[in-house]
Design a protein around this motif. Structure first.
Motif, PDB file in Angstrom:
ATOM      1  N   GLN A 138      -0.381   7.944   6.675  1.00 55.66           N
ATOM      2  CA  GLN A 138      -1.827   8.136   6.481  1.00 55.66           C
ATOM      3  C   GLN A 138      -2.118   7.710   5.023  1.00 55.66           C
ATOM      4  OE1 GLN A 138      -2.087  12.638   6.674  1.00 55.66           O
ATOM      5  NE2 GLN A 138      -1.771  12.486   8.714  1.00 55.66           N
ATOM      6  N   GLU A 139      -3.482   7.591   4.834  1.00 57.52           N
ATOM      7  CA  GLU A 139      -4.091   7.024   3.470  1.00 57.52           C
ATOM      8  C   GLU A 139      -3.907   7.775   2.407  1.00 57.52           C
ATOM      9  OE1 GLU A 139      -5.661   4.261   3.225  1.00 57.52           O
ATOM     10  OE2 GLU A 139      -5.610   3.686   5.363  1.00 57.52           O
ATOM     11  N   LYS A 172      -8.066   2.221  -4.819  1.00 55.42           N
ATOM     12  CA  LYS A 172      -7.239   2.432  -3.391  1.00 55.42           C
ATOM     13  C   LYS A 172      -6.023   1.974  -4.139  1.00 55.42           C
ATOM     14  CE  LYS A 172      -6.955   1.616   1.386  1.00 55.42           C
ATOM     15  NZ  LYS A 172      -7.400   0.940   2.508  1.00 55.42           N
ATOM     16  N   LYS A 201       1.179   4.973   1.173  1.00 56.40           N
ATOM     17  CA  LYS A 201       0.663   5.739   2.258  1.00 56.40           C
ATOM     18  C   LYS A 201       1.575   7.243   2.193  1.00 56.40           C
ATOM     19  CE  LYS A 201      -1.606   2.396   5.096  1.00 56.40           C
ATOM     20  NZ  LYS A 201      -1.813   2.258   6.377  1.00 56.40           N
ATOM     21  N   GLU A 230       0.853  -1.321  -0.131  1.00 59.71           N
ATOM     22  CA  GLU A 230       0.077  -0.068  -0.096  1.00 59.71           C
ATOM     23  C   GLU A 230       0.655   1.213  -0.130  1.00 59.71           C
ATOM     24  OE1 GLU A 230      -3.654   2.052   2.284  1.00 59.71           O
ATOM     25  OE2 GLU A 230      -2.990  -0.044   3.048  1.00 59.71           O
ATOM     26  N   ARG A 233      -3.599   0.402  -3.011  1.00 60.22           N
ATOM     27  CA  ARG A 233      -3.217  -0.924  -2.306  1.00 60.22           C
ATOM     28  C   ARG A 233      -3.705  -2.360  -2.918  1.00 60.22           C
ATOM     29  NH1 ARG A 233      -3.174  -2.951   3.026  1.00 60.22           N
ATOM     30  NH2 ARG A 233      -3.740  -5.011   3.407  1.00 60.22           N
TER      31      ARG A 233
END
Length: 211
Positions: free
Chosen positions: A135-136, A146, A129, A127, A148
Motif C-alpha cells: 500500500q502507499e 512522495k 510501500k 518506492e 518514490r
C-alpha cells in the motif's frame, strides 16, 4: 529482330473494401493487364488516390520495443532488530537498565518496521510501500513529498557495511535540485538490495554483501 517491350506501371485506383477493420486498396497496373491488391492499415477512414499519386508505406519491422524491467521487492531481514534486542537484553541482565531501554526500544521499532515496510523497485523508480499488499506510504515525514524516487535522479548511493549491511544511503535531486540525502536501516535482504541498486541506480563505491 527480337522486340523488347518496356512499360511503366501506373497506379490506378479501384473501389476500396473494408476487411476486418482494414481497407483493401486495389492498385491496377498496365503490366500484363493484371490488377494487384494491397492491404493498407486505414481503419475507419476512406482515402482516394488520384492517378499518378505515390503511396509510401513505411515499415517499422526490426525496431525493438523497450523491455520493461520486472518489479523487485527484497525480502525482509530481521537480523538488525534481533541483534539490538539481544544487546538490550544483555544490558538489562547486567543491570545497565539506562542504556538497555533506548536500545530495546530501537530494536522493537525496527522489528515492527521490518514486518511492514517494503522497498519496491519498479521499472523506473524506488518506492517505499507498506505491508504485503504494498500500500502507499504517504508523504515523507522528514522532507515531504512522495516516498518514490526515480533512478535517473540518483547522484550517489552507498551500503554500509558490505558483510553485515546496517544502513543504506542515497542522494537524489528529485526532492530538491541541490540534492536530498536519505538514510534507511537495512531491514531487507542485503544481497538482494545491493544487486537491484546496482542494476537500477548504477554502481556504488562500496563492494556488495558477501554470500
Amino acid at each position: 529482330m527480337a522486340r523488347v517491350l518496356l512499360s511503366t506501371a501506373l497506379l490506378l485506383p479501384s473501389p476500396n473494401k473494408q476487411v476486418d477493420g482494414f481497407y483493401s486498396i486495389g492498385l491496377g497496373s498496365s503490366f500484363k493487364g493484371h490488377q494487384v491488391q494491397f492491404i493498407a492499415n486505414l481503419p475507419n477512414r476512406r482515402k482516394s488516390f488520384r492517378r499518378g499519386e505515390a503511396l509510401v508505406v513505411v515499415s517499422a519491422l526490426g525496431k525493438k520495443a523497450k523491455t520493461k524491467r520486472e518489479t523487485v521487492v527484497p525480502e525482509p531481514d530481521y537480523r538488525i532488530p534481533i541483534v539490538l534486542l539481544g544487546f538490550a537484553g544483555g544490558l538489562a541482565y547486567s543491570n545497565n537498565l539506562l542504556p538497555a531501554a533506548p536500545v530495546g526500544l530501537l530494536g522493537l521499532l525496527l522489528l515492527f518496521q521490518t514486518t511492514r515496510v517494503r522497498f519496491v523497485f519498479d521499472d523506473e523508480a524506488l518506492e517505499v510501500k507498506i505491508g504485503e499488499e504494498l500500500q502507499e506510504s504517504g508523504e515523507n515525514v522528514f522532507v515531504g513529498g512522495k516516498n518514490r524516487w526515480k533512478y535517473s535522479t540518483f547522484v550517489n548511493w552507498e551500503l554500509w557495511w558490505p558483510n553485515f549491511p546496517i544502513l543504506v544511503y542515497f542522494k537524489e535531486t528529485q526532492t530538491k535540485p541541490e540534492g536530498q540525502v536519505h538514510f534507511f536501516p537495512v531491514i531487507f535482504d542485503g544481497k538482494q538490495l545491493y544487486d537491484v541498486m546496482v542494476e537500477r541506480a548504477g554502481t556504488s563505491k562500496t563492494s556488495g554483501p558477501k554470500l
